[in-house]
Scaffold this motif. Sequence first.
Motif, PDB file in Angstrom:
ATOM      1  N   PRO A  96       1.046  -0.496  -7.775  1.00 36.50           N
ATOM      2  CA  PRO A  96       2.184  -1.026  -7.023  1.00 36.50           C
ATOM      3  C   PRO A  96       1.712  -1.817  -5.809  1.00 36.50           C
ATOM      4  O   PRO A  96       0.731  -1.438  -5.172  1.00 36.50           O
ATOM      5  N   HIS A  97       2.408  -2.889  -5.513  1.00 39.25           N
ATOM      6  CA  HIS A  97       2.003  -3.712  -4.380  1.00 39.25           C
ATOM      7  C   HIS A  97       3.063  -3.621  -3.285  1.00 39.25           C
ATOM      8  O   HIS A  97       4.000  -2.836  -3.350  1.00 39.25           O
ATOM      9  N   LEU A  98       2.907  -4.469  -2.277  1.00 34.82           N
ATOM     10  CA  LEU A  98       3.677  -4.391  -1.037  1.00 34.82           C
ATOM     11  C   LEU A  98       5.173  -4.143  -1.216  1.00 34.82           C
ATOM     12  O   LEU A  98       5.765  -3.301  -0.554  1.00 34.82           O
ATOM     13  N   GLN A  99       5.800  -4.891  -2.134  1.00 38.14           N
ATOM     14  CA  GLN A  99       7.260  -4.844  -2.205  1.00 38.14           C
ATOM     15  C   GLN A  99       7.799  -3.506  -2.688  1.00 38.14           C
ATOM     16  O   GLN A  99       8.992  -3.233  -2.568  1.00 38.14           O
ATOM     17  N   ILE A 100       6.907  -2.661  -3.207  1.00 34.95           N
ATOM     18  CA  ILE A 100       7.340  -1.353  -3.692  1.00 34.95           C
ATOM     19  C   ILE A 100       7.612  -0.406  -2.526  1.00 34.95           C
ATOM     20  O   ILE A 100       8.474   0.458  -2.586  1.00 34.95           O
ATOM     21  N   TYR A 101       6.852  -0.583  -1.459  1.00 37.16           N
ATOM     22  CA  TYR A 101       6.884   0.407  -0.387  1.00 37.16           C
ATOM     23  C   TYR A 101       7.906   0.072   0.694  1.00 37.16           C
ATOM     24  O   TYR A 101       8.181  -1.094   0.967  1.00 37.16           O
ATOM     25  N   LYS A 102       8.423   1.120   1.312  1.00 32.45           N
ATOM     26  CA  LYS A 102       9.291   0.955   2.470  1.00 32.45           C
ATOM     27  C   LYS A 102       8.414   0.511   3.635  1.00 32.45           C
ATOM     28  O   LYS A 102       7.362   1.100   3.891  1.00 32.45           O
ATOM     29  N   PRO A 103       8.830  -0.532   4.357  1.00 34.37           N
ATOM     30  CA  PRO A 103       7.986  -0.987   5.474  1.00 34.37           C
ATOM     31  C   PRO A 103       7.851   0.108   6.531  1.00 34.37           C
ATOM     32  O   PRO A 103       8.836   0.720   6.928  1.00 34.37           O
ATOM     33  N   MET A 104       6.616   0.325   6.945  1.00 39.81           N
ATOM     34  CA  MET A 104       6.377   1.294   8.015  1.00 39.81           C
ATOM     35  C   MET A 104       5.545   0.606   9.094  1.00 39.81           C
ATOM     36  O   MET A 104       4.892  -0.392   8.828  1.00 39.81           O
ATOM     37  N   LEU A 105       5.580   1.177  10.291  1.00 43.68           N
ATOM     38  CA  LEU A 105       4.898   0.526  11.414  1.00 43.68           C
ATOM     39  C   LEU A 105       3.402   0.359  11.141  1.00 43.68           C
ATOM     40  O   LEU A 105       2.837  -0.718  11.347  1.00 43.68           O
ATOM     41  N   THR A 106       2.772   1.445  10.652  1.00 40.27           N
ATOM     42  CA  THR A 106       1.329   1.378  10.431  1.00 40.27           C
ATOM     43  C   THR A 106       0.979   0.313   9.392  1.00 40.27           C
ATOM     44  O   THR A 106      -0.002  -0.416   9.529  1.00 40.27           O
ATOM     45  N   MET A 107       1.842   0.211   8.367  1.00 38.95           N
ATOM     46  CA  MET A 107       1.609  -0.786   7.321  1.00 38.95           C
ATOM     47  C   MET A 107       1.800  -2.204   7.869  1.00 38.95           C
ATOM     48  O   MET A 107       0.979  -3.101   7.606  1.00 38.95           O
ATOM     49  N   MET A 108       2.857  -2.359   8.691  1.00 36.97           N
ATOM     50  CA  MET A 108       3.097  -3.677   9.265  1.00 36.97           C
ATOM     51  C   MET A 108       1.944  -4.076  10.200  1.00 36.97           C
ATOM     52  O   MET A 108       1.538  -5.231  10.249  1.00 36.97           O
ATOM     53  N   MET A 109       1.411  -3.089  10.930  1.00 33.55           N
ATOM     54  CA  MET A 109       0.304  -3.378  11.843  1.00 33.55           C
ATOM     55  C   MET A 109      -0.931  -3.829  11.062  1.00 33.55           C
ATOM     56  O   MET A 109      -1.675  -4.707  11.504  1.00 33.55           O
ATOM     57  N   SER A 110      -1.131  -3.220   9.894  1.00 29.80           N
ATOM     58  CA  SER A 110      -2.262  -3.617   9.052  1.00 29.80           C
ATOM     59  C   SER A 110      -2.085  -5.048   8.566  1.00 29.80           C
ATOM     60  O   SER A 110      -3.013  -5.864   8.616  1.00 29.80           O
ATOM     61  N   ILE A 111      -0.860  -5.359   8.117  1.00 32.15           N
ATOM     62  CA  ILE A 111      -0.575  -6.720   7.637  1.00 32.15           C
ATOM     63  C   ILE A 111      -0.714  -7.716   8.777  1.00 32.15           C
ATOM     64  O   ILE A 111      -1.301  -8.793   8.621  1.00 32.15           O
ATOM     65  N   VAL A 112      -0.172  -7.333   9.946  1.00 35.67           N
ATOM     66  CA  VAL A 112      -0.224  -8.248  11.092  1.00 35.67           C
ATOM     67  C   VAL A 112      -1.667  -8.466  11.553  1.00 35.67           C
ATOM     68  O   VAL A 112      -2.025  -9.548  12.006  1.00 35.67           O
ATOM     69  N   HIS A 113      -2.514  -7.424  11.414  1.00 32.94           N
ATOM     70  CA  HIS A 113      -3.913  -7.592  11.803  1.00 32.94           C
ATOM     71  C   HIS A 113      -4.563  -8.697  10.960  1.00 32.94           C
ATOM     72  O   HIS A 113      -5.268  -9.555  11.472  1.00 32.94           O
TER      73      HIS A 113
END
Lengths: 135, 127
Positions: A14-31
Amino acid sequence: MADARSPADRPLSPHLQIYKPMLTMMMSIVHRATGAALYFGSLLLAWWLIAAAAGPDYFEFVNGLAGTLIGKIVLFGYTWTLIHHMLGGVRHFIWDTGKGFELPTIEFMARASLVASLGLTAIVWAVGLWCTGAP
Amino acid sequence: MADMRTPLNKVRGLGSAKEGADHFWKQRITGLANIPLTLFLVVTVILLAGKDHSTVAAYLGSPLAAIAMMALVISGAIHMRLGMQVIIEDYVHGEGAKIICLMTNTFFTILMGLACMYAIIKLSLGN
């Protein structure tokens, strides 16, 4: 590595769109996103250095562009991107020591680095505007 | 005869290429160096904001500023190249496109670094 790829059409994880956005995940993407932005943002630093080396006329032209509203917005975004990516890197250094993997710690570091990057960007710009005497 | 061995089996026992940690380590070393160098850049830009050309050229051409700026450019270019390499490897799956992107990444970062170095050296030698 073409040889190592399986010819079978195996299901993908499963890739990104499967998961509920979470802060830690968004921080990883933003990094990663800030890193990519800084990659192209390095052209601005190169442009500025080349302008300074090119002589007064061209430097004044580039300086003038940087002083426009759009120029300031770009530089403000650049400042936050730089600081946020730097603090993200510091988080990685902490994790590299094997510490800070407890969920509350991870959550705290995500929030702290976001607050710190916004705060530091504001401070840098307040000092910068104060030094240049601009309102 | 059809090859019945799995891809994993083909590489098992061959041993590592002995450079597994190289990419990781270089990314950390340059990242660590980039922290003080980035702070230097931020302070520099604040000090030079709105200043005229002769002031900026004299500052950027002074030994300490020039050396710090060159260190930032070198460390930054290496860090950028490694970081973008991982992004390309993650998202570009076609073998040909991937190799072209990786080569472009190398050329871009080296050219960007050289252009900055040229400008700093020119400023240092009295413009």
